[in-house]
Design a protein around this motif. Structure first.
Motif, PDB file in Angstrom:
ATOM      1  N   LEU A  75       0.926  -1.172   0.417  1.00 47.94           N
ATOM      2  CA  LEU A  75       0.073  -0.110  -0.182  1.00 47.94           C
ATOM      3  C   LEU A  75       0.932   1.109   0.141  1.00 47.94           C
ATOM      4  O   LEU A  75       0.408   2.153  -0.604  1.00 47.94           O
ATOM      5  CB  LEU A  75      -0.808  -0.021   1.135  1.00 47.94           C
ATOM      6  CG  LEU A  75      -2.175  -0.834   0.985  1.00 47.94           C
ATOM      7  CD1 LEU A  75      -2.965  -1.190   2.321  1.00 47.94           C
ATOM      8  CD2 LEU A  75      -3.268  -0.393   0.180  1.00 47.94           C
ATOM      9  N   ALA A  76       1.990   1.334   0.791  1.00 44.58           N
ATOM     10  CA  ALA A  76       2.922   2.430   0.870  1.00 44.58           C
ATOM     11  C   ALA A  76       3.383   2.602  -0.711  1.00 44.58           C
ATOM     12  O   ALA A  76       3.577   3.964  -1.130  1.00 44.58           O
ATOM     13  CB  ALA A  76       3.930   2.155   1.839  1.00 44.58           C
ATOM     14  N   ASP A  84       4.526   3.702   8.667  1.00 45.75           N
ATOM     15  CA  ASP A  84       4.295   3.462  10.037  1.00 45.75           C
ATOM     16  C   ASP A  84       3.702   2.359  10.719  1.00 45.75           C
ATOM     17  O   ASP A  84       4.095   1.671  11.730  1.00 45.75           O
ATOM     18  CB  ASP A  84       3.856   4.868  10.650  1.00 45.75           C
ATOM     19  CG  ASP A  84       4.508   5.977  10.461  1.00 45.75           C
ATOM     20  OD1 ASP A  84       5.712   5.842  10.095  1.00 45.75           O
ATOM     21  OD2 ASP A  84       3.879   7.377  10.323  1.00 45.75           O
ATOM     22  N   LEU A  85       2.567   1.975   9.998  1.00 42.54           N
ATOM     23  CA  LEU A  85       1.996   0.822  10.584  1.00 42.54           C
ATOM     24  C   LEU A  85       2.881  -0.482  10.483  1.00 42.54           C
ATOM     25  O   LEU A  85       2.671  -1.291  11.096  1.00 42.54           O
ATOM     26  CB  LEU A  85       0.599   0.753   9.678  1.00 42.54           C
ATOM     27  CG  LEU A  85      -0.412  -0.692  10.092  1.00 42.54           C
ATOM     28  CD1 LEU A  85      -0.792  -0.368  11.542  1.00 42.54           C
ATOM     29  CD2 LEU A  85      -1.517  -0.479   9.075  1.00 42.54           C
ATOM     30  N   ARG A  94       5.040  -3.136  13.662  1.00 35.89           N
ATOM     31  CA  ARG A  94       4.823  -4.706  13.605  1.00 35.89           C
ATOM     32  C   ARG A  94       5.985  -5.510  13.132  1.00 35.89           C
ATOM     33  O   ARG A  94       6.214  -6.852  13.595  1.00 35.89           O
ATOM     34  CB  ARG A  94       3.747  -5.137  12.961  1.00 35.89           C
ATOM     35  CG  ARG A  94       2.161  -4.591  13.545  1.00 35.89           C
ATOM     36  CD  ARG A  94       1.173  -4.963  12.640  1.00 35.89           C
ATOM     37  NE  ARG A  94      -0.259  -4.780  12.884  1.00 35.89           N
ATOM     38  CZ  ARG A  94      -0.499  -3.398  13.289  1.00 35.89           C
ATOM     39  NH1 ARG A  94      -0.078  -2.153  12.958  1.00 35.89           N
ATOM     40  NH2 ARG A  94      -1.803  -3.373  13.836  1.00 35.89           N
ATOM     41  N   TYR A  95       6.846  -4.671  12.485  1.00 34.25           N
ATOM     42  CA  TYR A  95       7.977  -5.714  12.055  1.00 34.25           C
ATOM     43  C   TYR A  95       9.079  -4.864  12.101  1.00 34.25           C
ATOM     44  O   TYR A  95       9.438  -3.533  12.403  1.00 34.25           O
ATOM     45  CB  TYR A  95       7.735  -6.070  10.548  1.00 34.25           C
ATOM     46  CG  TYR A  95       6.435  -6.575  10.221  1.00 34.25           C
ATOM     47  CD1 TYR A  95       6.498  -8.019  10.264  1.00 34.25           C
ATOM     48  CD2 TYR A  95       5.464  -6.140   9.698  1.00 34.25           C
ATOM     49  CE1 TYR A  95       5.382  -8.545  10.396  1.00 34.25           C
ATOM     50  CE2 TYR A  95       4.138  -6.673   9.520  1.00 34.25           C
ATOM     51  CZ  TYR A  95       4.212  -8.043   9.785  1.00 34.25           C
ATOM     52  OH  TYR A  95       3.150  -8.609   9.581  1.00 34.25           O
ATOM     53  N   GLU A  96      10.634  -5.505  12.183  1.00 33.24           N
ATOM     54  CA  GLU A  96      11.891  -4.730  12.007  1.00 33.24           C
ATOM     55  C   GLU A  96      11.763  -3.805  10.770  1.00 33.24           C
ATOM     56  O   GLU A  96      11.208  -4.228   9.671  1.00 33.24           O
ATOM     57  CB  GLU A  96      12.828  -5.635  12.400  1.00 33.24           C
ATOM     58  CG  GLU A  96      12.807  -6.449  13.520  1.00 33.24           C
ATOM     59  CD  GLU A  96      14.030  -7.455  13.756  1.00 33.24           C
ATOM     60  OE1 GLU A  96      15.092  -7.459  12.686  1.00 33.24           O
ATOM     61  OE2 GLU A  96      14.080  -8.250  14.700  1.00 33.24           O
ATOM     62  N   LEU A  97      12.508  -2.993  10.845  1.00 30.49           N
ATOM     63  CA  LEU A  97      13.135  -2.028   9.921  1.00 30.49           C
ATOM     64  C   LEU A  97      13.755  -2.963   8.723  1.00 30.49           C
ATOM     65  O   LEU A  97      14.728  -3.924   9.049  1.00 30.49           O
ATOM     66  CB  LEU A  97      14.005  -1.065  10.020  1.00 30.49           C
ATOM     67  CG  LEU A  97      13.383   0.354  10.745  1.00 30.49           C
ATOM     68  CD1 LEU A  97      14.357   1.364  10.940  1.00 30.49           C
ATOM     69  CD2 LEU A  97      12.697   1.052   9.489  1.00 30.49           C
ATOM     70  N   ASN A  98      13.406  -2.714   7.472  1.00 31.06           N
ATOM     71  CA  ASN A  98      14.157  -3.563   6.382  1.00 31.06           C
ATOM     72  C   ASN A  98      14.574  -2.381   5.297  1.00 31.06           C
ATOM     73  O   ASN A  98      14.022  -1.393   5.494  1.00 31.06           O
ATOM     74  CB  ASN A  98      13.141  -4.420   5.466  1.00 31.06           C
ATOM     75  CG  ASN A  98      11.959  -3.867   5.201  1.00 31.06           C
ATOM     76  OD1 ASN A  98      11.809  -2.979   4.298  1.00 31.06           O
ATOM     77  ND2 ASN A  98      10.949  -4.446   5.332  1.00 31.06           N
TER      78      ASN A  98
END
Length: 288
Positions: free
Chosen positions: A165-166, A183-184, A188-192
């Protein structure tokens, strides 16, 4: 007279016992044949193949898993519809992992056409048909019509779709919506690396180059390939915008070494060279 009657009764009893024996033998033979036939159609090795396929799936060997699932599904076995649906779902997910969304969608459609709803959740399979269709369209460059399906997916808990979606909103220049889904995802997850690049792009567009550099550095540390190249180029642009030409020039030189085929690297070096190595030669000295 009595002897004749006795003989007749004895013969009749013998014939009856003979008929019972024959009937029992025929019945027993039928039971044995049915048991053998049933065993051949129940104990087919189907489950063993299925388990082997699942192991390949878990190991990330999706093409091998698909081949084994096909072999297991092709084995005819009584009362195996539930197992077949389970394997079809695994196979569809294997195609998704291989980015072959149209094949995955065809499997979901086939499940609905060939199997009773008692073996699967129709609402879930209906959604997966929509989702794989949207993923296929996205893969072909459609960033508009797919938004509804991706949004429904996020609402259902498929939060990995936030990055899709981003990207869709990024292509539509709706950068606030882009950041919302970044942001969403980040909650919930680590930065990639890809997420770092999206954040860096957002802050560059908002002239917040320091914050962009923060995400760029995090992304470069954990990335490689095309994403790392894009982050490295963005880092040069940030330092150029901050008028730190020495730093930008140094980064540009490294960029040219690491990505010699990208002509942008040479172009930015040529530009930054005019900022770092200023030519003090007077072109027209009107005072002499």
């Amino acid at each position: 007279m009595k002897d004749d009657i006795r003989r007749k009764r004895s013969k009749k009893h013998y014939n009856y016992r003979k008929e019972v024996l024959i009937f029992n033998l025929v019945g027993f033979s039928f039971v044995i044949m049915f048991a053998v036939f049933g065993a051949l159609n129940i104990f087919t090795g189907k489950k063993a193949l299925r388990n082997e396929a699942v192991e390949q799936y878990k190991a990330g060997n999706y093409e091998e898993a698909i081949d084994l699932f096909d072999k297991a599904i092709d084995k005819k076995q009584w009362f195996s519809d539930s197992m077949n649906v389970d394997m079809e779902m695994y196979k569809a997910n294997s195609y998704i992992m291989l980015n072959n969304y149209s094949s995955a969608m065809n499997i979901y459609v086939q499940i609905e056409e060939e199997y009773s709803e008692s073996y699967y959740d129709k609402e879930e399979v209906d959604f997966l048909i929509r989702l794989t269709n949207a993923l296929d369209k996205y893969d072909k460059g459609d960033y508009v019509s797919v938004i509804a399906a991706f949004s429904d997916g996020v609402d259902k808990g498929y939060t990995q779709l936030c990055l899709y979606l981003a990207d869709c909103y990024d292509h539509q220049a709706d950068f606030e919506s882009m950041k919302k889904y970044c942001d969403l995802y980040a909650s919930r997850y680590e930065l990639n690396p890809y997420l770092c690049y999206k954040y860096a792009s957002y802050y560059i567009l908002n002239d917040n180059y320091e914050q962009a550099i923060n995400y760029i550095n995090q992304g470069i540390a954990i990335s490689d390939g095309d994403v790392k190249q894009a982050l490295c180029y963005a880092e040069i642009m940030c330092y150029e915008k901050l008028c730190n030409y020495e730093k930008a020039y140094s980064l540009a030189q490294n960029y040219k070494i690491n990505y010699p085929q990208d002509m942008q690297g040479q172009n930015i070096i040529d530009y930054l060279d005019t900022r770092v190595n200023i030519d003090t030669t007077t072109v027209n000295n009107y005072f002499e």
